[in-house]
Write an enzyme that holds these catalytic residues in place. Structure first.
Site, PDB file in Angstrom:
ATOM      1  N   LEU A  59       0.962  -1.136  -0.143  1.00  0.00           N
ATOM      2  CA  LEU A  59      -0.184  -0.096  -0.036  1.00  0.00           C
ATOM      3  C   LEU A  59       0.752   1.251  -0.244  1.00  0.00           C
ATOM      4  O   LEU A  59       1.969   1.275   0.558  1.00  0.00           O
ATOM      5  CB  LEU A  59      -0.914   0.005   1.297  1.00  0.00           C
ATOM      6  CG  LEU A  59      -2.106  -1.092   1.452  1.00  0.00           C
ATOM      7  CD1 LEU A  59      -2.540  -0.963   2.948  1.00  0.00           C
ATOM      8  CD2 LEU A  59      -2.943  -1.146   0.346  1.00  0.00           C
ATOM      9  N   ASP A  60       0.612   2.311  -0.686  1.00  0.00           N
ATOM     10  CA  ASP A  60       1.032   3.605  -0.793  1.00  0.00           C
ATOM     11  C   ASP A  60       1.014   4.124   0.615  1.00  0.00           C
ATOM     12  O   ASP A  60       0.417   3.730   1.690  1.00  0.00           O
ATOM     13  CB  ASP A  60       0.439   4.448  -1.578  1.00  0.00           C
ATOM     14  CG  ASP A  60       0.401   4.195  -3.023  1.00  0.00           C
ATOM     15  OD1 ASP A  60       1.358   3.172  -3.455  1.00  0.00           O
ATOM     16  OD2 ASP A  60      -0.217   4.502  -3.804  1.00  0.00           O
ATOM     17  N   LYS A  61       2.185   5.146   1.004  1.00  0.00           N
ATOM     18  CA  LYS A  61       1.993   5.520   2.150  1.00  0.00           C
ATOM     19  C   LYS A  61       0.978   6.173   2.713  1.00  0.00           C
ATOM     20  O   LYS A  61       0.653   6.230   3.982  1.00  0.00           O
ATOM     21  CB  LYS A  61       3.543   6.601   2.173  1.00  0.00           C
ATOM     22  CG  LYS A  61       3.730   7.320   3.682  1.00  0.00           C
ATOM     23  CD  LYS A  61       4.833   8.279   3.521  1.00  0.00           C
ATOM     24  CE  LYS A  61       5.196   9.093   4.863  1.00  0.00           C
ATOM     25  NZ  LYS A  61       6.287   9.983   4.844  1.00  0.00           N
ATOM     26  N   ARG A 158      -5.400   6.149  -7.736  1.00  0.00           N
ATOM     27  CA  ARG A 158      -5.300   7.537  -7.624  1.00  0.00           C
ATOM     28  C   ARG A 158      -5.259   8.135  -9.046  1.00  0.00           C
ATOM     29  O   ARG A 158      -5.765   9.312  -9.479  1.00  0.00           O
ATOM     30  CB  ARG A 158      -3.768   7.724  -6.664  1.00  0.00           C
ATOM     31  CG  ARG A 158      -4.036   7.516  -5.429  1.00  0.00           C
ATOM     32  CD  ARG A 158      -2.446   7.263  -4.768  1.00  0.00           C
ATOM     33  NE  ARG A 158      -1.895   8.404  -4.511  1.00  0.00           N
ATOM     34  CZ  ARG A 158      -0.648   8.647  -3.917  1.00  0.00           C
ATOM     35  NH1 ARG A 158       0.136   7.585  -3.632  1.00  0.00           N
ATOM     36  NH2 ARG A 158      -0.037   9.921  -3.785  1.00  0.00           N
TER      37      ARG A 158
END
Length: 237
Positions: A59-61, A158
C-alpha cells in the site's frame, strides 16, 4: 465476515492472524518499507508478531487499510500467485471533493510514468490498468467511491480517479492544490476476499482515522457495505 481485533499501535491494528499469514489494518502516513531511519509497516509488524514476515502486495504511504503479510516464503509464493492471477478481490474506499464525469463505471488505460513521482493514464494497452467504481454523494460536495481494481498497478486508483475529474482528497501528488486542506489522503483498502488452501477468507477493516471518513453520511453508507462484492459490478471488462 471476520471480526476485527482492535490492537492499536502507531503503525497498524490487527485484523486477524491465520496459520500462514497475518492481516493488518495499516494506518495512513506510514511507509511500507523502512525509510530515513523510520520503521516501515512490515518491520513494525515483524516486531509485533515476533517473526519474519513476507510481503505479497503493498500500500502507498498515504493509503490505509488491509494488508496481508505471509509467515513463510512458501505462503508468500502461494498468495503472490493469487494476486497475479487476479483471484483476490480487493475493494477500496476513497473520498473526493469534485463530482466525477460519471457516477459509476470502468476506467481502463495504460499506466505511463509522468513528471516527478506521477503516473498518467494513456489510451494504449501497455501496462494496462483496469478499475471499476461506484460513487455516492456524501453532501457538501463530497463523494464516496467504492473502487474495485482488476489490476494492481502503482498509483492505479489515484490516477484512475484523477482521470475522471475526482482526485482523492488529501492526495499530495494528484491533488496538490487542495491536499493541505485535509488531515490525510483519503484512500483506504476496505475489504479483501480470496480462497487459500481451499478455505474462503473475507476480511474487512473500516477506516479508523480521518475526519471525512467519520462524517455521518459516510458512516451510514459504510454500514450498508457489509460485502462490497454484492454491488452490481459489471461481469465483463
Amino acid at each position: 465476515m471476520q471480526e476485527a481485533i482492535t490492537v492499536e499501535s502507531t503503525y497498524f491494528s490487527v485484523v486477524s492472524e491465520e496459520d500462514d499469514f497475518v492481516v493488518i489494518n495499516k494506518h495512513p502516513g506510514i511507509n511500507f518499507h523502512s525509510e530515513d531511519g523510520e520503521f516501515g509497516v512490515v518491520v513494525a509488524a515483524e516486531r509485533y508478531f515476533k517473526q519474519k514476515l513476507f510481503s505479497v502486495h503493498r500500500l502507498d504511504k498515504m493509503t490505509s487499510g488491509i494488508l496481508l503479510l505471509a509467515k513463510s516464503s512458501v505462503a508468500a509464493n502461494r498468495l503472490s500467485e493469487l494476486f497475479k492471477s487476479q483471484d483476490i478481490q480487493k475493494f477500496y474506499l476513497a473520498i473526493a471533493d469534485k463530482k466525477p464525469k460519471k457516477s459509476q463505471g470502468l476506467i481502463k488505460g495504460g499506466m505511463e510514468k509522468s513528471r516527478r513521482s506521477m503516473w498518467k493514464l494513456t489510451r494504449n494497452t501497455e501496462n494496462l490498468a483496469i478499475t471499476q467504481f461506484f460513487s455516492f454523494s456524501l453532501g457538501e460536495g463530497k463523494r464516496l467511491f467504492v473502487v474495485k481494481p482488476k489490476t494492481g498497478k502503482t498509483h492505479q486508483i489515484r490516477v484512475a480517479l484523477k482521470s475522471i475529474g475526482s482526485a482523492i482528497c488529501g492526495d499530495p501528488i494528484y491533488a496538490t492544490e487542495d491536499a493541505h486542506r485535509y488531515d490525510r489522503g483519503y484512500l483506504h483498502a476496505f475489504q479483501i476476499q480470496f480462497v487459500y488452501q481451499e478455505q474462503a477468507f473475507n476480511f474487512s477493516a473500516a477506516p479508523s482515522l480521518g475526519e471525512l471518513f467519520h462524517l455521518q453520511a459516510c458512516q451510514e453508507k459504510l454500514a450498508e457495505l457489509e460485502d462490497c462484492n454484492l454491488l452490481k459490478w459489471p461481469k465483463k471488462t
